[in-house]
Design a protein around this motif. Structure first.
Motif, PDB file in Angstrom:
ATOM      1  N   ASN A 155      12.069 -47.933  12.408  1.00  0.00           N
ATOM      2  CA  ASN A 155      11.826 -46.674  13.111  1.00  0.00           C
ATOM      3  C   ASN A 155      13.124 -46.048  13.608  1.00  0.00           C
ATOM      4  O   ASN A 155      13.339 -44.837  13.464  1.00  0.00           O
ATOM      5  N   LYS A 198      12.197 -39.313   8.024  1.00  0.00           N
ATOM      6  CA  LYS A 198      10.980 -40.116   8.009  1.00  0.00           C
ATOM      7  C   LYS A 198      10.630 -40.656   6.625  1.00  0.00           C
ATOM      8  O   LYS A 198       9.862 -41.588   6.491  1.00  0.00           O
ATOM      9  N   VAL A 213       6.900 -52.280   6.921  1.00  0.00           N
ATOM     10  CA  VAL A 213       6.020 -53.034   7.822  1.00  0.00           C
ATOM     11  C   VAL A 213       5.731 -54.463   7.376  1.00  0.00           C
ATOM     12  O   VAL A 213       5.962 -55.411   8.111  1.00  0.00           O
ATOM     13  N   THR A 248      -0.389 -52.916  18.358  1.00  0.00           N
ATOM     14  CA  THR A 248      -1.306 -51.829  18.016  1.00  0.00           C
ATOM     15  C   THR A 248      -2.509 -52.428  17.279  1.00  0.00           C
ATOM     16  O   THR A 248      -2.436 -53.554  16.780  1.00  0.00           O
ATOM     17  N   TYR A 254      -3.703 -52.457  14.456  1.00  0.00           N
ATOM     18  CA  TYR A 254      -3.670 -52.425  13.003  1.00  0.00           C
ATOM     19  C   TYR A 254      -2.962 -53.659  12.451  1.00  0.00           C
ATOM     20  O   TYR A 254      -2.022 -54.160  13.062  1.00  0.00           O
ATOM     21  N   ASN A 269       5.089 -38.477   3.254  1.00  0.00           N
ATOM     22  CA  ASN A 269       4.233 -38.762   4.412  1.00  0.00           C
ATOM     23  C   ASN A 269       3.859 -40.242   4.507  1.00  0.00           C
ATOM     24  O   ASN A 269       3.047 -40.614   5.354  1.00  0.00           O
ATOM     25  N   ASN A 328       5.366 -43.092   5.409  1.00  0.00           N
ATOM     26  CA  ASN A 328       5.670 -43.893   6.609  1.00  0.00           C
ATOM     27  C   ASN A 328       4.973 -43.392   7.863  1.00  0.00           C
ATOM     28  O   ASN A 328       4.424 -44.181   8.631  1.00  0.00           O
ATOM     29  N   TYR A 329       5.045 -42.065   8.096  1.00  0.00           N
ATOM     30  CA  TYR A 329       4.647 -41.532   9.403  1.00  0.00           C
ATOM     31  C   TYR A 329       3.761 -40.288   9.322  1.00  0.00           C
ATOM     32  O   TYR A 329       3.677 -39.547  10.298  1.00  0.00           O
ATOM     33  N   GLY A 330       3.112 -40.049   8.216  1.00  0.00           N
ATOM     34  CA  GLY A 330       2.344 -38.812   8.104  1.00  0.00           C
ATOM     35  C   GLY A 330       3.267 -37.613   8.039  1.00  0.00           C
ATOM     36  O   GLY A 330       4.393 -37.704   7.554  1.00  0.00           O
ATOM     37  N   THR A 331       2.805 -36.478   8.542  1.00  0.00           N
ATOM     38  CA  THR A 331       3.600 -35.258   8.400  1.00  0.00           C
ATOM     39  C   THR A 331       4.690 -35.132   9.453  1.00  0.00           C
ATOM     40  O   THR A 331       5.535 -34.247   9.377  1.00  0.00           O
ATOM     41  N   GLU A 332       4.668 -36.009  10.436  1.00  0.00           N
ATOM     42  CA  GLU A 332       5.629 -35.871  11.532  1.00  0.00           C
ATOM     43  C   GLU A 332       5.942 -37.238  12.140  1.00  0.00           C
ATOM     44  O   GLU A 332       5.049 -38.064  12.343  1.00  0.00           O
ATOM     45  N   LEU A 333       7.226 -37.485  12.427  1.00  0.00           N
ATOM     46  CA  LEU A 333       7.616 -38.729  13.098  1.00  0.00           C
ATOM     47  C   LEU A 333       7.613 -38.490  14.608  1.00  0.00           C
ATOM     48  O   LEU A 333       8.402 -37.695  15.115  1.00  0.00           O
ATOM     49  N   TYR A 378       4.294 -43.203  17.020  1.00  0.00           N
ATOM     50  CA  TYR A 378       4.061 -43.380  15.580  1.00  0.00           C
ATOM     51  C   TYR A 378       3.165 -44.557  15.239  1.00  0.00           C
ATOM     52  O   TYR A 378       2.522 -44.570  14.205  1.00  0.00           O
ATOM     53  N   ARG A 379       3.084 -45.540  16.105  1.00  0.00           N
ATOM     54  CA  ARG A 379       2.278 -46.712  15.774  1.00  0.00           C
ATOM     55  C   ARG A 379       0.777 -46.435  15.858  1.00  0.00           C
ATOM     56  O   ARG A 379      -0.023 -47.262  15.458  1.00  0.00           O
ATOM     57  N   PHE A 391       3.226 -46.913   9.081  1.00  0.00           N
ATOM     58  CA  PHE A 391       3.693 -47.514  10.333  1.00  0.00           C
ATOM     59  C   PHE A 391       2.677 -47.334  11.458  1.00  0.00           C
ATOM     60  O   PHE A 391       2.872 -47.831  12.559  1.00  0.00           O
TER      61      PHE A 391
END
Lengths: 700, 220
Positions: free
Chosen positions: A150, A158, A182, A331, A333, B97, B99-104, B108-109, B115
């Motif tokens: 991260n 990202k 991960v 979390t 998951y 997208n 790792n984090y979708g459209t936005e970090l 994020y978890r 992630f």
């Protein structure tokens, strides 16, 4: 170099001592294909005999082949080659990870990264296409793999893929992994990164992977053919696990678990796996509901979806919703597969109950292991822990203070919280307890575990080479044993096992075996095997060679090769030339199946040569290819005799014959199992022969 | 409630499809509710996870809950259209997208992406009714191809300035760094054709009509 396709044609060499970063031509390694082939060649050529895994002089090679990033199904693999700290001689091994790292490396323009030297302070390697730099990683040292990723995604964007070590690798724990995305972890070389003070590699690529000029339509056609006619489910199991109207056969052991009324139950809305018949490419990804296979029926409602690697239509990683994890500060998951789940289950002694409690334990353990970067050594870590615990040894080897600080009651009451202690103590190298993660050889050196540890059935340690068994005599009798003796770690070779477990009737499998290896006698009925014959030697060699090929080209050997298929029209025949067909289209170098198999044999023989160099003996038969005592005894039936129904107990003389026959197939010296000059020269490795001769390691 | 959702959707479909036929202009993406998806046989719950684009061939549905992140759509898209594997210029976008979708974000978890909650975000071109990409193109190189029913780039006119990328609210058109031409979805269908779970799917108009008819809705 402009007309190189499949490969990018370029490799990086990064010297961590000097900070020098240079570029090399991949094509000088063309005969070794890529991945493991490049890795062995670099280690053989450049790392001096006697070097240890954590020495500055050791090198680590992260490499992929022409298939990765080129869209070949199941090619999202990354191969990592270096000396292995777990091995008694620190001989060479590969570790392998899936995820996105390998393909992204290709998109950035690189086939391989050779890392050498060692930094004095923590660094990370930043790769943005052709902009490559070493960066300070002091602020990352001490972080887990998720936080590290991260932090670096914040720097690189990202989209970047980050491979890193956790605290275990930093602390030079032998059982350490390198992890990307991960939970995609490569086991055994995390400590080598740690010894070089290399915390992570971040890669972001905006380029293309080319295939041969004008071949895109052919490529798409071949891909379609594979997806409709050839590919099955996880481990290339080619029949469903339940009876289905379209399917002539089914087998309850099959990983093709997709069936009507079975769901990814935590998806919103839930996704039904349903019937996924051969011929429909849009359902291949639903065939393997791995969560229920790994964790039992309770996992259905926890399944968000099935994850997996870049380019792979076979989704073998369970992506789970486990709200109970929040109680332990995580979390809700979890993601893992197979042994990643089994190992914490072994630590807590709860495997195969199929309960919610077991699922929580396995989810928690796999999350912690991936974040700390701890490798399970194919589940040996858990078995070692249980062995030492059950033998009362902890009380003797730990100080009273340390012993009393460990909440053994949590282990006894099957409280998942024990895993927080278990993994933290290992990763942070606390007290003496962490030594449980040094691997069998070093653990025994430290704690003197006694003969029973090595010879006991069920403890699974494969000989004094100190790795666990992995589909050995229970999987094809002599064939499985021959596959297990070859490596310097547990055999990550699934060629033979996939065929055995494909789910088809024995007679069909024997027929196919006859077509591939020359006689149906290559293939035995499970638990009822026959004496050694040359067709089994051919089966074993082919299994090994395809494994070396897949680790080099780079493909997933958990699915490939395509020995069988789910197609009734083909009478369930697979297509063993499929690698060669894709290779020709990717690289533009027209290559036959036989030619590619010869390259595989070259890589296998180079691995043997490297092992001989590192062990400083040619007597592989007696020093390396050792078969454990437990393979000659049947714990359940002490009166069992080899070659009788119901047992896989091996026969000593027959196994020595099996070794001889395998050596003969490879053209290695039949007495010692070492490659001869003639064989090395036949494989175009005169330089390897010369080097071995210089070291007095060529058989006479 | 359900009746109304379906009627709304049908009304939008009718007008958009009519619009597409008559004006030769594009049509905007329509959000499909779970009820409608259910009716079309795509799901079986009351929570929505899919978006849809109306095309001349049918409805292009992209279903987040089925997308496993294999990224094979990007490979097949670029092999089909560019003869190489080049995710950056893929007309369907998943990897960015992953790792984090459209936005970090700092949370994020718990958000989309591997992630976080593992959910993937496959993005397809919306073939907008009034596409910004075409509007800003200084060379007017992006026009509607009536046969394909898609806004397409005239490569001979494209100068690779990247205005289309910037103007698109989802940054879908992408300049190929090798030939400096904009790449944009032409609705070839290769991504859906090769999707391993049916997360990307083109439902032909005949099927859409039949599904509605089975449930007693009139649609032609």
């Amino acid at each position: 170099m402009s007309n190189v396709t499949g490969w990018t044609g370029k490799m990086l060499r990064v010297n961590l001592t000097t900070g020098n970063i240079t570029t090399e031509d991949t094509m000088k390694y063309k005969e070794f294909i890529g991945g493991a082939g490049i890795g062995y060649k670099v280690i053989f050529d450049e790392v001096a005999q006697g070097t240890k895994a954590f020495d500055e002089e050791n090198k680590i090679v992260i490499a992929v082949g022409p298939f990765t990033g080129a869209g070949v199904p199941c090619s999202g693999r990354t191969n990592i080659t270096s000396l292995a700290p777990t091995n008694p001689y620190n001989a060479v091994t590969d570790s392998h990870m899936g995820g996105n790292f390998g393909p992204f490396l290709k998109f950035a323009g690189w086939d391989a990264i050779i890392l050498e030297g060692a930094s004095k302070t923590p660094v990370w390697l930043k790769i943005e296409d052709d902009k490559v730099s070493l960066e300070d990683a002091s602020h990352l040292w001490g972080k887990g793999t998720v936080d590290t990723s991260n932090e670096l995604n914040k720097v690189m964007g990202k989209e970047a893929c980050i491979a890193s070590i956790g605290q275990a690798g930093e602390n030079l724990i032998h059982l350490s992994s390198i992890v990307n995305s991960v939970n995609h972890s490569a086991g055994g070389h995390g400590g080598v990164f740690g010894s070089k003070k290399l915390k992570a590699i971040g890669v972001r690529g905006t380029g293309a992977v080319k295939i041969a000029e004008g071949k895109a339509q052919e490529w798409l056609k071949l891909n379609r053919y594979m997806m409709t006619d050839i590919i099955g489910a996880n481990n290339q199991h080619v029949v469903p696990s339940t009876p289905q109207p379209w399917a002539e056969y089914h087998n309850k052991g099959s990983r093709w678990t997709g069936q009507p009324a079975l769901f990814w139950g935590a998806a919103e809305p839930p996704v039904e796996t349903g019937e996924c018949p051969q011929g429909n490419p849009n359902k291949v990804g639903l065939r393997t509901q791995k969560a229920i296979f790994d964790l039992g029926d309770v996992a259905e409602d926890r399944t968000i979806k099935m994850g997996g690697c870049h380019s792979c239509p076979i989704r073998c990683q369970s992506n789970l919703k486990v709200p109970e994890l929040e109680k332990y500060g995580l979390t809700p998951y979890a993601a893992s597969t197979c042994i990643g789940f089994i190992n914490p289950g072994t630590v807590m002694n709860v495997n195969w109950r199929g309960t919610e409690e077991e699922l929580v334990i396995k989810s928690l353990g796999s999350r912690l292991a991936d974040d700390y970067g701890i490798w399970s050594n194919y589940g040996q870590l858990g078995r070692d822990f249980r062995y030492v615990l059950n033998s009362g040894k902890f009380k003797k080897v730990l100080s009273e203070e340390e012993y009393n600080s460990i909440p053994w009651d949590l282990a006894e009451s099957e409280d998942p919280a024990f895993l927080l202690e278990f993994y933290r103590r290992i990763a942070l190298k606390e007290g003496e307890f962490w030594k449980i993660a040094q691997g069998p050889y070093w653990l025994d050196q430290e704690w003197n575990l006694g003969d029973e540890y090595w010879t006991g059935y069920g403890n699974n340690v494969w000989s004094k080479m100190a790795f666990p068994k992995h589909h050995s005599n229970e999987a094809g009798a002599q064939v499985g044993v021959l596959v297990n003796i070859m490596f310097n770690r547990d055999a990550n070779s699934h060629t033979h096992m996939n065929m055995i477990g494909a789910g088809l009737p024995l007679e069909l499998l024997k027929e196919i075996a006859g077509e591939v290896w020359g006689s149906p006698d290559a293939f035995d009925e499970p638990q009822n095997y026959t004496p050694m014959n040359k067709y089994k030697a051919k089966f074993a060699k082919w299994s090994l060679d395809r494994n070396f090929l897949h680790d080099s080209i780079t493909l997933c050997n958990w699915v490939w090769p395509m020995t069988v298929s789910p197609s009734k029209d083909r009478n369930y025949r697979g297509d063993t030339a499929l690698e060669a067909k894709f290779f020709s289209l990717a690289t533009g170098i027209e290559t036959s199946e036989e030619e590619l198999d010869l390259a595989a044999e070259r890589i296998a023989t180079l691995h043997r040569a490297a092992t001989i160099k590192e062990m400083a003996t040619i007597d592989m038969r007696n020093e390396h290819d050792i078969i454990p005592e437990w393979a000659f005894t049947d714990a359940k039936n002490p009166d069992a005799k080899p070659f009788t129904p119901g047992t896989v107990i091996m026969d000593r003389e027959d196994m020595q014959l099996a070794l001889t026959m395998l050596y003969k197939e490879y053209g290695w010296d039949e007495k010692t199992g070492a490659p001869t000059r003639a064989t090395l020269e036949r494989l175009n490795m005169k330089d390897v022969a010369d080097e071995l001769e210089k070291l007095n390691l060529l058989p006479s | 409630m359900f009746e109304r959702e379906v009627e709304d959707f049908l009304e939008k479909l009718r007008t958009r499809r009519e619009f597409l036929k008559v004006s030769g202009k594009g049509v905007a993406g329509i959000t499909v509710t779970a009820s409608v998806l259910n009716l079309l046989g795509c799901s079986n719950s009351d929570v929505g996870s899919a978006t849809a684009v109306v095309t001349p061939k049918g409805i292009l549905i992209s279903d987040q809950s089925r997308c496993v992140g294999c990224q094979r759509c990007e490979m097949v898209c670029t092999l089909t259209n560019d003869g190489k594997v080049h995710p950056l210029i893929s007309r369907v976008k998943v990897s960015r997208n992953f790792n984090y979708g459209t936005e970090l974000t700092s949370d994020y978890r718990n958000k989309d992406g591997y992630f976080g909650n593992f959910l993937m975000t496959p993005e397809t071109c919306q073939q907008c009714e009034e596409p910004k990409c075409a509007e800003v193109c200084p060379k007017e190189a992006i026009t509607l191809d009536e046969k394909l029913g898609a806004w397409t780039v005239d490569e001979s006119a494209c100068i690779g300035c990247g205005a289309c990328t910037e103007a698109c609210p989802w940054n879908m058109p992408t300049i190929d760094p090798e030939d400096k031409k904009s790449t944009k979805c032409i609705l070839c269908g290769a991504c859906a054709d090769n999707c391993i779970t049916g997360a990307l799917k083109i439902m032909p108009w005949e099927e859409v009509a039949a599904a509605f008819k089975r449930k007693g809705y009139r649609f032609s």
